[in-house]
Write an enzyme that holds these catalytic residues in place. Structure first.
Site, PDB file in Angstrom:
ATOM      1  N   GLU A  73      -1.555   6.571   1.304  1.00 56.73           N
ATOM      2  CA  GLU A  73      -0.261   5.955   1.003  1.00 56.73           C
ATOM      3  C   GLU A  73       0.826   6.942   1.385  1.00 56.73           C
ATOM      4  OE1 GLU A  73       0.537   4.770  -3.083  1.00 56.73           O
ATOM      5  OE2 GLU A  73       1.864   3.199  -2.298  1.00 56.73           O
TER       6      GLU A  73
ATOM      7  N   GLU B 255      -6.860  -0.152  -9.169  1.00 61.49           N
ATOM      8  CA  GLU B 255      -6.359   0.032  -7.801  1.00 61.49           C
ATOM      9  C   GLU B 255      -6.706   1.443  -7.368  1.00 61.49           C
ATOM     10  OE1 GLU B 255      -2.091  -0.616  -7.368  1.00 61.49           O
ATOM     11  OE2 GLU B 255      -1.993   0.845  -5.752  1.00 61.49           O
TER      12      GLU B 255
END
Ligand SMILES: *[C@@H]1O[C@H](CO)[C@@H](O)[C@H](O)[C@H]1NC(C)=O
Ligand SMILES: *[C@@H]1O[C@H](CO)[C@@H](O)[C@H](O)[C@H]1NC(C)=O
Ligand SMILES: *[C@@H]1O[C@H](CO)[C@@H](O)[C@H](O)[C@H]1NC(C)=O
Ligand SMILES: *[C@@H]1O[C@H](CO)[C@@H](O)[C@H](O)[C@H]1NC(C)=O
Ligand SMILES: *[C@@H]1O[C@H](CO)[C@@H](O)[C@H](O)[C@H]1NC(C)=O
Ligand SMILES: *[C@@H]1O[C@H](CO)[C@@H](O)[C@H](O)[C@H]1NC(C)=O
Length: 388
Positions: free
Chosen positions: A146, A141
């Protein structure tokens, strides 16, 4: 191993300042912008099984009807959480939101650009622009953007199986990035799936400061030497970046660099599907809620006005394929036909960055990689040239 990579780093500097002709070249393969923005995305429909967020992800049609996606008068793309519906009195209320996944995958040789003027933020809001392989965490990932709650700075990170690291702070390699190293182990079982994090040094990288600075561009370049990530404030964007011939070899040092020598992406980071989503509370925003907000995360979900700043305003997302200025060779999979039949709901399964433990139903169907598309395109060009 280390010295080989350092040599590469030094020669990059030499190249950038002299022989521009030797720099790799890139061709545009996907341009998500304006009326074409929503092509090549699937919309995940349903509850947030992986991260237990208090949202209900909408289909493309529902999101359009609710005004959660669309273009604004500036021609930019809006993707937002619903801020009209009251959920007062319903403790199970899932606020309408959006989760999009690309119907293609990125791999080595791709350059990704994400230009935005506003990112979702606010207490309980947890947006991300990220990617993952088919199986998590086995196929890796990458978190490009974020944010959570009123966090100030964006943090890049990888999440993988055991054995992928970011070089530690004492390594000469870590001086080849400008970001602040937070953690080095990308293994999903270290520190509760914290990931190997590099923080962007400016608060203009997320939240209210990002918006008031006019936004900026996130870039990711994945090649044989590793994965480089940059954040450029609007006022600092390299002049070649907005063109269709970007030249990352001439850009300043990346904000974060994950060299192949300490994280062999051939093992840990398999072809990546892009994901753009906004969730609410869930295992991450809830767990770190009191670091930047007060009260109880879950108390906010039902009141729509808490979500007035929970929107992306995006100028474009572009994907390039490295071509080296010559015709890429056509691999056997180059003849694969596009699947084109992906439905958003085929994607469901296990945990993402927040570290929840959903159950996997991962009905992964074969996706067409960007390099395959480039190969098909070059095959097409070759045919055109032969005919001419
Ligand atoms: C990989 O990307 C880096 C960062 O821009 C660049 O300096 C280097 O030349 C690239 N390597 C290859 C093999 O393309
Ligand atoms: C935040 O909450 C955790 C428990 O969830 C608690 O241990 C910690 O002391 C709290 N921190 C602050 C600053 O309130
Ligand atoms: C919702 O948020 C938008 C900004 O995204 C704002 O313009 C609008 O006034 C907010 N409230 C409602 C009820 O739409
Ligand atoms: C471009 O050159 C790099 C470095 O020599 C190589 O790793 C990459 O596979 C080449 N890409 C293409 C599409 O030929
Ligand atoms: C959950 O994770 C799996 C793989 O780990 C992914 O395929 C799926 O898209 C994710 N679904 C949601 C709703 O996040
Ligand atoms: C890490 O991944 C393994 C599967 O390899 C999974 O069982 C475990 O729950 C994950 N741990 C966290 C904290 O996400």
């Amino acid at each position: 191993m280390f010295s080989a990579v350092i040599t590469a780093g030094v020669s990059v500097v030499a190249l950038a300042s002299s022989v521009a002709a030797a720099d790799p070249t890139y061709s545009l393969v996907f341009n998500h912008q304006g009326a074409n923005f929503f092509n090549n995305w699937n919309f995940y429909n349903g509850i947030d099984t992986n991260n237990t967020g208090n949202v209900l992800y909408q289909t493309k049609q529902q999101a359009t009807d609710l005004g959660l996606i669309g273009l604004n008068s500036a021609g930019n793309t809006i993707i937002k959480v619903d801020n009209k519906t009251s959920g007062v009195g319903d403790p199970t209320f899932g606020r309408p939101s959006v989760m999009m996944t690309s119907n293609y995958q990125l791999s080595s040789g791709n350059l990704l650009l994400f230009d935005a003027v506003h990112l979702p933020f606010g207490c309980s809001v947890w947006p991300a622009f990220w990617s993952q392989g088919q199986v998590w965490p086995d196929d890796g990932e990458i978190d490009i953007l974020e944010g959570v709650n009123l966090q100030k700075n964006n943090r890049f990170s990888l999440h993988t199986l055991n054995g992928c690291k970011h070089p530690d702070a004492s390594s000469a390699l870590s001086s080849l990035e400008t970001g602040s190293l937070v953690s080095t182990d990308c293994f999903n079982q270290t520190n509760f799936n914290q990931g190997c994090i590099v923080e962007v040094p400016t608060t203009a990288s997320y939240g209210a400061d990002f918006a008031s600075a006019g936004g900026g561009v996130y870039a990711m370049l994945w090649n044989d030497t590793g994965i480089s990530l940059w954040f450029f404030q609007r006022s600092n964007i390299p002049s070649d970046l907005p063109t269709d011939n970007p030249n990352p070899s001439a850009w300043p040092l990346p904000t974060a660099w994950y060299p192949t020598s300490s994280c062999d992406w051939q093992t840990f980071i398999k072809p990546q599907t892009l994901i753009l989503d906004i969730t609410i509370c869930g295992n991450f925003a809830l767990n770190v809620f009191n670091q930047t907000c007060s009260g109880n995360c879950l108390d906010l979900v039902q009141t729509p006005s808490n979500y007035d700043t929970a929107y992306f305003e995006i100028s474009y997302i572009k994907v390039f394929q490295q071509t080296n200025g010559s015709t890429p060779s056509v691999s056997p999979e180059g003849t694969a036909s596009p699947t084109g039949t992906q439905s958003g709901s085929s994607a469901s399964g296990t945990s993402s960055s927040g570290g929840g433990s959903g159950s996997s139903t991962g009905a992964a169907s074969p996706l067409m990689s960007v390099s395959t598309l480039a190969s098909v395109f070059s095959l097409f060009l070759a045919v055109v040239f032969l005919r001419a």
